[in-house]
Design a protein around this motif. Structure first.
Motif, PDB file in Angstrom:
ATOM      1  N   ALA A 193       0.930  -1.245  -0.086  1.00  0.00           N
ATOM      2  CA  ALA A 193       0.161  -0.101  -0.132  1.00  0.00           C
ATOM      3  C   ALA A 193       0.522   1.149   0.023  1.00  0.00           C
ATOM      4  O   ALA A 193       2.148   1.355   0.980  1.00  0.00           O
ATOM      5  CB  ALA A 193      -1.024   0.322   1.289  1.00  0.00           C
ATOM      6  N   SER A 223      -1.416  -8.137  -4.318  1.00  0.00           N
ATOM      7  CA  SER A 223      -2.444  -6.985  -4.515  1.00  0.00           C
ATOM      8  C   SER A 223      -1.805  -5.583  -4.424  1.00  0.00           C
ATOM      9  O   SER A 223      -0.984  -5.640  -2.919  1.00  0.00           O
ATOM     10  CB  SER A 223      -3.785  -7.121  -3.467  1.00  0.00           C
ATOM     11  N   LEU A 233      -2.575  -1.024  -3.289  1.00  0.00           N
ATOM     12  CA  LEU A 233      -3.600  -0.279  -2.845  1.00  0.00           C
ATOM     13  C   LEU A 233      -2.710   1.415  -2.933  1.00  0.00           C
ATOM     14  O   LEU A 233      -1.671   1.269  -2.579  1.00  0.00           O
ATOM     15  CB  LEU A 233      -3.990  -0.337  -1.336  1.00  0.00           C
ATOM     16  N   THR A 243      -3.196   5.410  -2.940  1.00  0.00           N
ATOM     17  CA  THR A 243      -3.985   6.855  -1.767  1.00  0.00           C
ATOM     18  C   THR A 243      -3.813   8.190  -3.510  1.00  0.00           C
ATOM     19  O   THR A 243      -2.933   8.382  -3.069  1.00  0.00           O
ATOM     20  CB  THR A 243      -4.230   7.101  -0.747  1.00  0.00           C
ATOM     21  N   SER A 298      -6.606  -1.871  -5.640  1.00  0.00           N
ATOM     22  CA  SER A 298      -6.896  -0.650  -5.194  1.00  0.00           C
ATOM     23  C   SER A 298      -6.837   0.291  -4.660  1.00  0.00           C
ATOM     24  O   SER A 298      -6.129   1.135  -4.294  1.00  0.00           O
ATOM     25  CB  SER A 298      -7.650  -1.102  -3.263  1.00  0.00           C
ATOM     26  N   PRO A 328      -8.421   2.490   7.099  1.00  0.00           N
ATOM     27  CA  PRO A 328      -8.423   1.894   6.425  1.00  0.00           C
ATOM     28  C   PRO A 328      -7.674   1.092   5.531  1.00  0.00           C
ATOM     29  O   PRO A 328      -8.429  -0.416   5.335  1.00  0.00           O
ATOM     30  CB  PRO A 328      -9.591   1.771   5.062  1.00  0.00           C
ATOM     31  N   ALA A 329      -6.631   1.572   5.751  1.00  0.00           N
ATOM     32  CA  ALA A 329      -5.217   0.296   4.663  1.00  0.00           C
ATOM     33  C   ALA A 329      -5.093  -0.709   5.078  1.00  0.00           C
ATOM     34  O   ALA A 329      -4.828  -1.813   4.842  1.00  0.00           O
ATOM     35  CB  ALA A 329      -4.525   1.490   4.232  1.00  0.00           C
ATOM     36  N   GLU A 378      -7.242  -2.408   7.922  1.00  0.00           N
ATOM     37  CA  GLU A 378      -7.888  -3.384   7.538  1.00  0.00           C
ATOM     38  C   GLU A 378      -7.956  -3.702   6.118  1.00  0.00           C
ATOM     39  O   GLU A 378      -8.315  -4.768   5.627  1.00  0.00           O
ATOM     40  CB  GLU A 378      -9.851  -2.545   7.539  1.00  0.00           C
ATOM     41  N   TRP A 379      -7.863  -3.265   5.101  1.00  0.00           N
ATOM     42  CA  TRP A 379      -7.023  -3.824   3.725  1.00  0.00           C
ATOM     43  C   TRP A 379      -6.294  -4.491   3.460  1.00  0.00           C
ATOM     44  O   TRP A 379      -6.341  -5.691   3.245  1.00  0.00           O
ATOM     45  CB  TRP A 379      -7.620  -2.611   2.781  1.00  0.00           C
ATOM     46  N   ARG A 435      -6.214  -9.294   3.044  1.00  0.00           N
ATOM     47  CA  ARG A 435      -4.762 -10.101   1.805  1.00  0.00           C
ATOM     48  C   ARG A 435      -3.861 -10.692   2.537  1.00  0.00           C
ATOM     49  O   ARG A 435      -3.251 -11.217   2.016  1.00  0.00           O
ATOM     50  CB  ARG A 435      -4.963  -8.680   0.557  1.00  0.00           C
TER      51      ARG A 435
END
Length: 373
Positions: free
Chosen positions: A268, A311, A313, A315, A341, A361-362, A364-365, A369
């Motif tokens: 992320a 995966s 993420l 932002t 995402s 939220p990051a 939790e994401w 995974r």
């Protein structure tokens, strides 16, 4: 007194208020046109302005933690110290050495089985020959008898440049956020390995293996996960590991996830950029090697590397961030079986306030995974 302590801020504000009051009180006495009176007026004005400037700077730094210490502010290298004693059950010598512990700022902080524990460690890289300080957050479940045989997923957490690992604990509150997510049932317990990407201060290596220089990518992709997996009950497979960071740390997180899917299942990047910086803080990263420079361009890598089942993420914000266009390009270039995402805020600058909105939220994401087994 530490740079971010309230005592320093109180002293600075008190001086500013005192000098302001002194200026008002003494101004009539300094109204003459003599050299001493003029010098007095100039001195009072300059001193008042200086203390006001310092107070405003300290207040802004306490809010956003641009600098975590006086040494950080003045660019001084902080020595790691020498470890001379290791008790039974401590991290293995030569890989991870624990040099201290601290309580997480959560209810029940004095009891690890209730609040978890934060270890201050030094990670020694065998392949990279890099030693780096870090903080390791262990969740409460790590110490509970019912989970004594359990392994945990781990997340590498990276600051920006030239941040300090303390910023991740105190300013961005990663341990507290992880604790709250588990308590609310939104995330699984995870070990957080928190450090800065600046492993060769003051140089910004952009998580690159530099020819004839620091092997930063090797440290993060090989040495760090291996050392932590030996020292703590953390799985050693890709599905057990994630990496997250902000700014430079966000670029590094995405770079590590993209180039090392065999090590990290999820990555992320908060307010990340997508091409390695090259400026006076980095020096010559690539020595004219076009292949190495292209590899450090994440958008180029997405177009030229076979996609893996990773995966990502990313932002950004529609107003306040400069990476909106690059983030959209990154999203568009991710190909299956990889997944991507995003978090797109309406507004938010490149600062701690924005990242505090994105971290819950990051995490939790990330939790969704990674696997503990």
């Amino acid at each position: 007194m530490g740079l971010t302590s309230n005592a320093v801020l109180v002293v600075a504000v008190s001086l500013a208020v005192g000098l302001f009051a002194a200026t008002i009180r003494l101004w009539p006495r300094l109204a003459a046109r003599t050299a001493s009176a003029v010098a007095g007026r100039i001195g009072l004005l300059l001193a008042t302005q200086l203390t006001l400037f310092v107070s405003a700077g300290l207040l802004a730094n306490n809010s956003f933690l641009f600098y975590g210490s006086w040494a950080d502010l003045f660019g001084q290298k902080q020595d790691l110290g020498t470890v001379t004693d290791h008790g039974a059950g401590e991290p293995a010598a030569g890989t991870v050495a624990r040099v201290g512990t601290q309580r997480p700022d959560v209810p029940g902080g004095g009891r690890p089985a209730v609040a978890g524990r934060i270890d201050k460690v030094v990670v020694s890289g065998r392949a990279s020959r890099i030693d780096s300080p870090a903080y390791v957050y262990l969740p409460p479940e790590y110490f509970q008898p019912g989970h004594a045989r359990r392994t945990f997923p781990a997340v590498v957490v990276l600051t920006g440049y030239p941040g300090t690992a303390e910023n991740l604990v105190e300013g961005l509150r990663y341990p507290q956020t992880a604790h709250e997510g588990v308590r609310a049932g939104r995330a699984q317990p995870m070990v957080l390995v928190m450090l800065r990407p600046t492993v060769a201060p003051p140089r910004d290596t952009e998580c690159v293996d530099i020819a004839g220089g620091p092997q930063t990518e090797t440290f993060f992709a090989e040495d760090l996960p291996q050392a932590v997996s030996r020292a703590y009950r953390v799985g050693g497979r890709a599905r057990n590991w994630g990496v997250i960071g902000n700014s430079t740390g966000g670029y590094c997180a995405l770079k590590l996830g993209l180039h090392h899917p065999e090590r990290f299942a999820a990555s992320a990047g908060l307010s990340a950029y997508y091409r390695a910086a090259e400026d006076p803080t980095t020096g010559d990263l690539f020595h004219g090697d076009r292949k190495a420079r292209n590899r450090a361009d994440l958008l180029w890598s997405l177009d030229h590397r076979p996609p893996a089942a990773s995966s990502f993420l990313v932002t950004t914000s529609r107003q306040g961030e400069g990476n909106l266009r690059g983030t959209q390009e990154f999203i568009d270039r991710v190909k299956a079986p990889a997944r991507v995402s995003s978090i797109v805020l309406d507004s938010g600058g490149h600062n701690f306030t924005t990242w505090r909105r994105e971290i819950p939220p990051a995490l939790e994401w990330m939790s969704g995974r990674l696997s503990a087994t």
